[in-house]
Motif scaffolding. Structure first.
Motif: not given
Length: 183
Positions: A76-105
């Protein structure tokens, strides 16, 4: 006086005999639920630990869905991916204004909750129930969420200067996350 003393001893003897009978009936001195057999030596008597069966651990359910990038959050680092998650996780990716983080809580059977952080902004989404999910559109000037039934939505479409995030619940506790960037 001797007659009174004899009656007192007799009452004490009757009470003592009754106490002995009650103690024997209650199995005093044994910590086992079963009465001990006089013929078996102590080493052959069943212990409490032997009579209690312990349940075998149940294996974790395997995801019933698959994702193009499996469980690889680095995809997901480049902002394009398809992943499966089954526990909380932090996913860093490149957003429109730079670094961003998707945190599954929170993720579980038919449940997903997450937070997206980019710069000083933050967006939250959560959905529960079969076929439910959220779509977050992250832009350089803000973000927006929409949560509800996804139906057969498929992969979200890219939008100019944005990262689109779709999080879909799964029956077995595995959520599918799709990030789509116009890059």
């Amino acid at each position: 006086m001797a007659a009174t003393k004899a009656r007192g001893l007799r009452r004490t003897g009757v009470a003592l005999a009754a106490l002995i009978v009650l103690t024997a009936a209650a199995g005093c001195g044994s910590d086992s639920d079963e009465p001990a057999k006089a013929s078996s030596p102590p080493s052959e008597r069943p212990s409490k630990a032997d009579s209690t069966k312990r349940p075998e651990p149940t294996p974790e359910p395997k995801p019933s869905v698959s994702a193009a990038d499996g469980r690889d959050i680095t995809a997901c680092a480049d902002g394009t991916c398809e992943i499966a998650v089954s526990e909380p996780v932090k996913i860093p990716f490149r957003g429109p204004r730079g670094p961003a983080t998707l945190s599954v809580t929170d993720v579980g059977p038919n449940n997903i909750a997450y937070t997206v952080k980019s710069g000083n902004g933050q967006s939250k989404g959560s959905a529960s129930g079969p076929g439910q999910g959220c779509i977050t559109v992250l832009r350089s000037n803000g973000s927006g969420n929409s949560c509800g039934g996804l139906g057969d939505a498929g992969r979200p479409s890219p939008q100019p200067d944005a990262v689109v995030i779709q999080a879909a619940t799964g029956e077995d506790g595995t959520a599918i996350l799709q990030l789509v960037s116009d890059r």
